[in-house]
Design an enzyme around this catalytic site. Structure first.
Site, PDB file in Angstrom:
ATOM      1  N   ALA A  65       0.607  -0.989   0.263  1.00  0.00           N
ATOM      2  CA  ALA A  65       0.039  -0.098   0.062  1.00  0.00           C
ATOM      3  C   ALA A  65       1.275   0.872   0.461  1.00  0.00           C
ATOM      4  O   ALA A  65       1.435   1.474   0.696  1.00  0.00           O
ATOM      5  CB  ALA A  65      -1.242  -0.131   1.267  1.00  0.00           C
ATOM      6  N   GLY A 108       0.828  -5.131   1.155  1.00  0.00           N
ATOM      7  CA  GLY A 108      -0.429  -5.008  -0.050  1.00  0.00           C
ATOM      8  C   GLY A 108       0.224  -5.859  -1.180  1.00  0.00           C
ATOM      9  O   GLY A 108      -1.654  -6.317  -1.587  1.00  0.00           O
ATOM     10  N   GLU A 111      -0.576  -8.893  -0.884  1.00  0.00           N
ATOM     11  CA  GLU A 111      -1.953  -9.321  -0.073  1.00  0.00           C
ATOM     12  C   GLU A 111      -2.096  -9.689  -1.512  1.00  0.00           C
ATOM     13  O   GLU A 111      -3.815 -10.747  -1.877  1.00  0.00           O
ATOM     14  CB  GLU A 111      -2.349  -8.689   0.458  1.00  0.00           C
ATOM     15  CG  GLU A 111      -2.278  -8.971   2.135  1.00  0.00           C
ATOM     16  CD  GLU A 111      -1.790  -7.964   2.987  1.00  0.00           C
ATOM     17  OE1 GLU A 111      -1.731  -6.454   2.447  1.00  0.00           O
ATOM     18  OE2 GLU A 111      -2.131  -8.173   4.643  1.00  0.00           O
ATOM     19  N   GLU A 131       5.330  -4.829   6.663  1.00  0.00           N
ATOM     20  CA  GLU A 131       4.344  -4.180   7.683  1.00  0.00           C
ATOM     21  C   GLU A 131       4.764  -3.641   9.295  1.00  0.00           C
ATOM     22  O   GLU A 131       4.819  -2.455   9.444  1.00  0.00           O
ATOM     23  CB  GLU A 131       2.939  -4.219   7.919  1.00  0.00           C
ATOM     24  CG  GLU A 131       1.737  -4.229   6.205  1.00  0.00           C
ATOM     25  CD  GLU A 131       2.079  -5.563   5.791  1.00  0.00           C
ATOM     26  OE1 GLU A 131       2.916  -6.613   5.683  1.00  0.00           O
ATOM     27  OE2 GLU A 131       0.907  -5.913   4.338  1.00  0.00           O
TER      28      GLU A 131
HETATM   29  C1  HXC Z   1       4.960   4.299  -1.228  1.00  0.00           C
HETATM   30  C2  HXC Z   1       6.554   3.052  -1.863  1.00  0.00           C
HETATM   31  C3  HXC Z   1       6.218   1.972  -1.226  1.00  0.00           C
HETATM   32  C4  HXC Z   1       5.217   2.329  -0.354  1.00  0.00           C
HETATM   33  C5  HXC Z   1       8.340   1.895  -3.093  1.00  0.00           C
HETATM   34  N1  HXC Z   1       8.003   3.165  -3.289  1.00  0.00           N
HETATM   35  N2  HXC Z   1       7.197   1.339  -2.271  1.00  0.00           N
HETATM   36  N3  HXC Z   1       5.992   3.963  -2.087  1.00  0.00           N
HETATM   37  N4  HXC Z   1       4.668   3.391  -0.929  1.00  0.00           N
HETATM   38  N5  HXC Z   1       4.767   0.713  -0.485  1.00  0.00           N
HETATM   39  C6  HXC Z   1       8.844   4.453  -3.829  1.00  0.00           C
HETATM   40  C7  HXC Z   1      10.166   4.641  -2.648  1.00  0.00           C
HETATM   41  O1  HXC Z   1       9.758   5.706  -1.389  1.00  0.00           O
HETATM   42  C8  HXC Z   1      10.863   5.266  -3.731  1.00  0.00           C
HETATM   43  O2  HXC Z   1      10.807   6.995  -4.022  1.00  0.00           O
HETATM   44  C9  HXC Z   1      10.951   4.243  -4.914  1.00  0.00           C
HETATM   45  O3  HXC Z   1       9.280   3.922  -5.117  1.00  0.00           O
HETATM   46  C10 HXC Z   1      11.515   3.336  -5.132  1.00  0.00           C
HETATM   47  O4  HXC Z   1      12.203   2.657  -3.850  1.00  0.00           O
HETATM   48  P1  HXC Z   1      13.439   2.557  -2.996  1.00  0.00           P
HETATM   49  O5  HXC Z   1      12.902   2.178  -1.806  1.00  0.00           O
HETATM   50  O6  HXC Z   1      14.329   3.560  -3.479  1.00  0.00           O
HETATM   51  O7  HXC Z   1      14.086   1.075  -3.515  1.00  0.00           O
HETATM   52  P2  HXC Z   1      14.893  -0.287  -3.420  1.00  0.00           P
HETATM   53  O8  HXC Z   1      15.341   0.611  -2.486  1.00  0.00           O
HETATM   54  O9  HXC Z   1      15.137  -0.945  -4.386  1.00  0.00           O
HETATM   55  O10 HXC Z   1      13.862  -0.718  -1.969  1.00  0.00           O
HETATM   56  C11 HXC Z   1      12.564  -1.248  -2.218  1.00  0.00           C
HETATM   57  C12 HXC Z   1      12.251  -1.754  -0.913  1.00  0.00           C
HETATM   58  C13 HXC Z   1      11.465  -0.742  -0.354  1.00  0.00           C
HETATM   59  C14 HXC Z   1      12.929  -3.029  -0.356  1.00  0.00           C
HETATM   60  C15 HXC Z   1      10.477  -2.459  -1.791  1.00  0.00           C
HETATM   61  O11 HXC Z   1      11.516   0.153  -1.426  1.00  0.00           O
HETATM   62  C16 HXC Z   1      10.544  -0.924   0.417  1.00  0.00           C
HETATM   63  O12 HXC Z   1      10.521  -1.288   1.430  1.00  0.00           O
HETATM   64  N6  HXC Z   1       9.520  -0.688   0.457  1.00  0.00           N
HETATM   65  C17 HXC Z   1       7.869  -0.302   1.416  1.00  0.00           C
HETATM   66  C18 HXC Z   1       7.731  -2.290   1.625  1.00  0.00           C
HETATM   67  C19 HXC Z   1       6.397  -1.736   2.691  1.00  0.00           C
HETATM   68  O13 HXC Z   1       6.896  -2.083   3.573  1.00  0.00           O
HETATM   69  N7  HXC Z   1       5.483  -2.010   1.919  1.00  0.00           N
HETATM   70  C20 HXC Z   1       4.322  -2.475   2.868  1.00  0.00           C
HETATM   71  C21 HXC Z   1       3.193  -1.399   3.936  1.00  0.00           C
HETATM   72  S1  HXC Z   1       1.945  -1.728   4.207  1.00  0.00           S
HETATM   73  P3  HXC Z   1      11.751   7.775  -4.080  1.00  0.00           P
HETATM   74  O14 HXC Z   1      10.450   8.726  -4.473  1.00  0.00           O
HETATM   75  O15 HXC Z   1      11.697   8.141  -3.085  1.00  0.00           O
HETATM   76  O16 HXC Z   1      12.364   7.464  -4.984  1.00  0.00           O
HETATM   77  C22 HXC Z   1       1.189  -2.226   3.454  1.00  0.00           C
HETATM   78  C23 HXC Z   1      -0.183  -2.556   3.895  1.00  0.00           C
HETATM   79  C24 HXC Z   1      -1.220  -2.689   3.365  1.00  0.00           C
HETATM   80  O17 HXC Z   1       1.057  -2.926   2.429  1.00  0.00           O
HETATM   81  C25 HXC Z   1      -2.316  -3.090   4.019  1.00  0.00           C
HETATM   82  C26 HXC Z   1      -3.911  -3.486   2.955  1.00  0.00           C
HETATM   83  C27 HXC Z   1      -3.900  -2.613   1.737  1.00  0.00           C
END
Ligand code: HXC
Length: 257
Positions: A65, A108, A111, A131
């Site tokens: 998400a 997400g 999921e 998460e």
């Molecule tokens: C918003 C995101 C994002 C996310 C990545 N980006 N994941 N933006 N929400 N979930 C954005 C980053 O901010 C970045 O933007 C760009 O995408 C590239 O990501 P990087 O982090 O620079 O890439 P990398 O170093 O290769 O790392 C990849 C990654 C990391 C390991 C996937 O991005 C990451 O940990 N993302 C979050 C994963 C996460 O926690 N997901 C769960 C979310 S909560 P900029 O502008 O900086 O270039 C969830 C709850 C679900 O899903 C509930 C129901 C819907």
């Protein structure tokens, strides 16, 4: 549509949906999910479509998400937006839905892949529910579907540590159907879709419904449900065609009638 690309006739009877927010690793913001819901609803009603493939790009299926969209929200904001009603509608897609996953399928994103009926992955795929690392927990079925798919011990580990698993591990855990080189993961998903598209779409829809029912109910009730759907297939022309073709030693030609 801004964040979804759709090709309803990529191959006969198969629709291909692509998540299209590449710079944000296909982070699932509200608009993307609403667009996905709308397109799935349309394709579900399109008689020319029998199977739907959902994919991202090589780097990411979806990294979860949209954290930036959620970061400052209050409980009441989240409650009133009610994003999960969108997810509930996606879950109700009646046609077989195959996820073609490469790169990140996290939170997400994992999921969403699990909401699909089958998952074909590239060797580069990474699955996880991270998460917990951002102070929350899965909210779109992660604790439920992951546990059903891979068992309590493994699900607990993924949900409580947030660690990722690669495609081979996901395969050995029973989370996904296939792992293939990145060059062919989409083609492989299309092959699987094509195989299913040769079947009666009515039988496929009823069979999908029955398999999913097994997660909702106890055995006696599930068997009863299955039997009713089995009987229902006998009111289709496809049942007559399928059995006739077998007897005549030829390939059936299903019409979805
Ligand atoms: C918003 C995101 C994002 C996310 C990545 N980006 N994941 N933006 N929400 N979930 C954005 C980053 O901010 C970045 O933007 C760009 O995408 C590239 O990501 P990087 O982090 O620079 O890439 P990398 O170093 O290769 O790392 C990849 C990654 C990391 C390991 C996937 O991005 C990451 O940990 N993302 C979050 C994963 C996460 O926690 N997901 C769960 C979310 S909560 P900029 O502008 O900086 O270039 C969830 C709850 C679900 O899903 C509930 C129901 C819907």
């Amino acid at each position: 549509m801004e964040f979804i690309k759709v090709n309803p006739s990529y191959q006969k009877h198969i629709a291909l949906i692509e998540l299209n927010r590449p710079k944000e690793l296909n982070a699932l913001n509200l608009q993307l999910m609403q667009e996905l819901r709308d397109v799935l609803k349309e394709l579900d009603q399109d008689e020319s479509v029998r199977v739907i493939v959902l994919t991202g790009n090589e780097r990411a299926f979806a990294a979860g998400a949209d954290i930036k969209q959620m970061a400052n929200k209050t409980t009441i904001d989240m409650l009133m937006v009610d994003q999960f009603s969108t997810w509930d509608q996606i879950r109700k897609t009646r046609k077989p839905l195959i996820a073609a996953v490469s790169g990140f399928a996290l939170g997400g994103g994992c999921e969403l892949a699990m909401t699909c009926d089958m998952i074909v992955a590239s060797e580069t795929a990474k699955f996880g529910q991270p998460e917990i690392k951002i102070g929350v927990m899965p909210g779109a079925g992660g604790t439920q579907r992951l546990t059903r798919a891979i068992g309590k011990a493994r699900a607990m580990e993924l949900v409580l540590t947030g660690k990722f698993i690669d495609a081979q591990e996901a395969l050995s855990f029973g989370l996904i159907n296939k792992v293939v080189p990145v060059e062919i993961y989409l083609a492989e998903a299309m092959n699987l879709a094509n195989e299913i598209a040769q079947m009666s779409p009515i039988a496929a829809m009823l069979a999908k419904e029955s398999v999913n029912r097994s997660f909702e109910t106890h055995l006696d009730e599930g068997l009863h449900f299955e039997r009713k759907n089995f009987y229902l297939t006998f009111s289709s022309e496809d049942q007559k065609e399928g059995m006739k073709a077998f007897i005549e030693k030829r390939k059936p030609n299903y019409k979805g009638k």
